[in-house]
Design an enzyme around this catalytic site. Structure first.
Site, PDB file in Angstrom:
ATOM      1  CG  HIS A 154     -53.219 -40.474  62.610  1.00 49.76           C
ATOM      2  ND1 HIS A 154     -52.800 -40.079  63.865  1.00 49.76           N
ATOM      3  CD2 HIS A 154     -54.088 -39.595  62.347  1.00 49.76           C
ATOM      4  CE1 HIS A 154     -53.386 -39.146  64.362  1.00 49.76           C
ATOM      5  NE2 HIS A 154     -54.207 -38.691  63.239  1.00 49.76           N
ATOM      6  NE  ARG A 206     -54.926 -36.756  67.855  1.00 46.70           N
ATOM      7  CZ  ARG A 206     -55.367 -36.067  66.907  1.00 46.70           C
ATOM      8  NH1 ARG A 206     -56.023 -37.239  66.046  1.00 46.70           N
ATOM      9  NH2 ARG A 206     -55.324 -35.065  66.477  1.00 46.70           N
TER      10      ARG A 206
HETATM   11  P1  NAP Z   1     -64.750 -30.344  67.881  1.00 47.14           P
HETATM   12  O1  NAP Z   1     -65.692 -29.717  66.724  1.00 47.14           O
HETATM   13  O2  NAP Z   1     -64.145 -29.490  68.679  1.00 47.14           O
HETATM   14  O3  NAP Z   1     -65.946 -31.290  68.564  1.00 47.14           O
HETATM   15  C1  NAP Z   1     -65.425 -32.160  69.786  1.00 47.14           C
HETATM   16  C2  NAP Z   1     -66.701 -32.963  70.378  1.00 47.14           C
HETATM   17  O4  NAP Z   1     -66.433 -33.822  71.450  1.00 47.14           O
HETATM   18  C3  NAP Z   1     -67.992 -31.989  70.822  1.00 47.14           C
HETATM   19  O5  NAP Z   1     -69.177 -32.429  70.573  1.00 47.14           O
HETATM   20  C4  NAP Z   1     -67.582 -32.089  72.389  1.00 47.14           C
HETATM   21  O6  NAP Z   1     -68.705 -31.587  73.084  1.00 47.14           O
HETATM   22  C5  NAP Z   1     -67.324 -33.434  72.426  1.00 47.14           C
HETATM   23  N1  NAP Z   1     -66.377 -33.730  73.598  1.00 47.14           N
HETATM   24  C6  NAP Z   1     -65.341 -33.133  73.975  1.00 47.14           C
HETATM   25  N2  NAP Z   1     -65.028 -33.530  75.434  1.00 47.14           N
HETATM   26  C7  NAP Z   1     -65.972 -34.398  75.909  1.00 47.14           C
HETATM   27  C8  NAP Z   1     -66.217 -35.074  76.794  1.00 47.14           C
HETATM   28  N3  NAP Z   1     -65.581 -35.056  77.813  1.00 47.14           N
HETATM   29  N4  NAP Z   1     -67.427 -35.842  76.919  1.00 47.14           N
HETATM   30  C9  NAP Z   1     -68.515 -35.468  75.946  1.00 47.14           C
HETATM   31  N5  NAP Z   1     -68.100 -35.092  74.782  1.00 47.14           N
HETATM   32  C10 NAP Z   1     -67.098 -34.206  74.850  1.00 47.14           C
HETATM   33  O7  NAP Z   1     -63.884 -31.664  67.133  1.00 47.14           O
HETATM   34  P2  NAP Z   1     -64.023 -32.133  65.888  1.00 47.14           P
HETATM   35  O8  NAP Z   1     -63.377 -31.354  64.687  1.00 47.14           O
HETATM   36  O9  NAP Z   1     -65.151 -32.932  65.215  1.00 47.14           O
HETATM   37  O10 NAP Z   1     -62.604 -33.246  65.806  1.00 47.14           O
HETATM   38  C11 NAP Z   1     -62.710 -34.247  66.906  1.00 47.14           C
HETATM   39  C12 NAP Z   1     -61.394 -35.169  67.006  1.00 47.14           C
HETATM   40  O11 NAP Z   1     -61.468 -35.913  66.017  1.00 47.14           O
HETATM   41  C13 NAP Z   1     -60.275 -34.241  66.801  1.00 47.14           C
HETATM   42  O12 NAP Z   1     -59.742 -33.628  68.232  1.00 47.14           O
HETATM   43  C14 NAP Z   1     -59.060 -35.609  66.667  1.00 47.14           C
HETATM   44  O13 NAP Z   1     -58.532 -35.853  67.819  1.00 47.14           O
HETATM   45  C15 NAP Z   1     -59.912 -36.471  65.808  1.00 47.14           C
HETATM   46  N6  NAP Z   1     -59.393 -36.473  64.473  1.00 47.14           N
HETATM   47  C16 NAP Z   1     -58.894 -37.458  63.993  1.00 47.14           C
HETATM   48  C17 NAP Z   1     -58.682 -37.423  62.529  1.00 47.14           C
HETATM   49  C18 NAP Z   1     -57.981 -38.733  62.021  1.00 47.14           C
HETATM   50  O14 NAP Z   1     -57.303 -38.829  60.837  1.00 47.14           O
HETATM   51  N7  NAP Z   1     -57.940 -39.899  62.847  1.00 47.14           N
HETATM   52  C19 NAP Z   1     -58.494 -36.460  61.738  1.00 47.14           C
HETATM   53  C20 NAP Z   1     -59.237 -35.432  62.416  1.00 47.14           C
HETATM   54  C21 NAP Z   1     -59.567 -35.261  63.607  1.00 47.14           C
HETATM   55  P3  NAP Z   1     -69.282 -30.378  73.038  1.00 47.14           P
HETATM   56  O15 NAP Z   1     -70.184 -30.200  71.706  1.00 47.14           O
HETATM   57  O16 NAP Z   1     -70.499 -30.405  74.061  1.00 47.14           O
HETATM   58  O17 NAP Z   1     -68.299 -29.328  73.463  1.00 47.14           O
HETATM   59  C1  GLV Z   2     -55.697 -35.470  62.700  1.00 53.71           C
HETATM   60  O1  GLV Z   2     -55.658 -36.473  63.277  1.00 53.71           O
HETATM   61  C2  GLV Z   2     -56.345 -34.309  63.034  1.00 53.71           C
HETATM   62  O2  GLV Z   2     -56.584 -33.967  64.248  1.00 53.71           O
HETATM   63  O3  GLV Z   2     -56.882 -33.394  62.009  1.00 53.71           O
END
Ligand code: NAP
Ligand code: GLV
Length: 309
Positions: free
Chosen positions: A272, A224
């Site tokens: 994005h 983000r």
């Molecule tokens: P997720 O499965 O909830 O994984 C989040 C990861 O971040 C986990 O490994 C968590 O640690 C770690 N984390 C959270 N807070 C932390 C902290 N303070 N210190 C260290 N590690 C931390 O999320 P996801 O599905 O992989 O998605 C991740 C993010 O990608 C989304 O929240 C979104 O912001 C972004 N995203 C962007 C796009 C785009 O198009 N640009 C698209 C989709 C998603 P733990 O494993 O220990 O809980």
């Molecule tokens: C996109 O940014 C998502 O969070 O899926």
């Protein structure tokens, strides 16, 4: 029982069609909804206006169209006690791994330098480094971070990851917590941010973080925009501490017209789009979850609003 759909770009129709095909008994309404608020049991939303969701007294669950739920967590009027479900679906995961691989390889193979050479009509080979000479470090070892690392494995990079809680992933050196961050950064030549935006991760990509990376590292932000201190990145790019960046997310979106990133020769930007939820595959996850709830079973991928993801 009905479901309200509110998406940011014009994909509401695709969702309505996919839901009709997969769950014909479920009525769907597009936002803005002028009918009886009491009829809405589910909301499938991306960036609803603040306070919107508290209008529906019989809401049973809120589904985020995206993986990130910061657009919901930042609503001071989000109805209390209603589960918020983040998006986990194969199309979104695959799209992110494609983008991360593309960006990592682009930095590894000096594509920003060759773009500059092309603009200057310069023909100059840059000595190639083997993949194993570089470490790709992924901040965030969730659904997306882990899949991106798996996708990168065949290229031969050294791989590392950082998360909040300890992890063990074959072929990936795992670090965790604030105590593990500096060591993770010290070995990372290509840094990928795939963290959710929370009070703890806000501004994490800052001057101090960049200073801990080896000189000439690359930064890829697909988490983000709020995680990046943009002026600190500009300074690190100007000093050469960071050699280049690929940015998909920004503090203000769309990126304002006068923003220095638009014309910075060491920054590659996209609007994005690193990955987008694919309604045709995501609908199965949403329908399965609604059916689980209706059968009295636990929902999957409910976020913990106290920790913010
Ligand atoms: P997720 O499965 O909830 O994984 C989040 C990861 O971040 C986990 O490994 C968590 O640690 C770690 N984390 C959270 N807070 C932390 C902290 N303070 N210190 C260290 N590690 C931390 O999320 P996801 O599905 O992989 O998605 C991740 C993010 O990608 C989304 O929240 C979104 O912001 C972004 N995203 C962007 C796009 C785009 O198009 N640009 C698209 C989709 C998603 P733990 O494993 O220990 O809980
Ligand atoms: C996109 O940014 C998502 O969070 O899926």
């Amino acid at each position: 029982m009905a479901l309200l759909i509110k998406t940011d770009i014009d994909r509401g129709d695709a969702w309505a069609k996919a839901l009709a095909a997969n769950y014909p008994e479920l009525k769907t309404y597009a936002w803005p909804y002028k009918g009886d608020p009491g009829e809405i049991a589910y909301a499938l939303v991306w960036q609803p206006p603040k306070g919107e969701l508290k209008r529906y007294p019989n809401l049973k669950a809120i589904f985020s169209v995206g993986a990130g739920i910061d657009h919901l967590a930042s609503d001071p009027d989000l109805p209390q006690g209603i589960p918020v479900v983040r998006m986990v679906e194969p199309g979104l995961t695959a799209g992110m791994s494609e983008y991360v691989t593309l960006a990592v390889l682009s930095h590894h193979r000096f594509m920003l330098d060759y773009a500059a050479q092309r603009a200057a009509k310069t023909w100059q080979e840059i000595p190639q480094l083997p993949a194993e000479a570089r470490q790709v470090g992924v901040l965030g070892l969730g659904v997306l971070g882990r899949d991106a690392l798996e996708t990168l494995k065949p290229f031969g990079f050294k791989l590392a990851g950082w998360s909040r809680s300890p992890k063990s992933i074959s072929g990936v050196t795992c670090f965790h917590g604030s105590g593990g961050l500096d060591e993770f950064l010290a070995g990372t030549n290509i840094l990928v941010c795939l963290l959710p935006l929370t009070p703890e991760t806000e501004g994490l990509l800052n001057r101090r973080t960049f200073a801990k990376l080896p000189a000439g590292a690359a930064v890829i932000n697909v988490g983000r925009g709020g995680q990046l201190v943009e002026n600190d990145l500009l300074e690190a790019l100007d000093s050469g501490q960071v050699a280049g960046a690929t940015l998909d997310v920004f503090r203000e979106e769309p990126l304002p017209q006068g923003h220095p990133f638009w014309e910075h020769p060491r920054v590659f930007i996209t609007p994005h789009v690193a990955s987008m939820t694919v309604p045709q595959s995501a609908v199965r996850a949403v329908v399965a979850n609604i059916q689980r709830l209706e059968a009295g079973e636990a929902l999957q991928h409910v976020v913990d609003l106290t920790r913010g993801y």
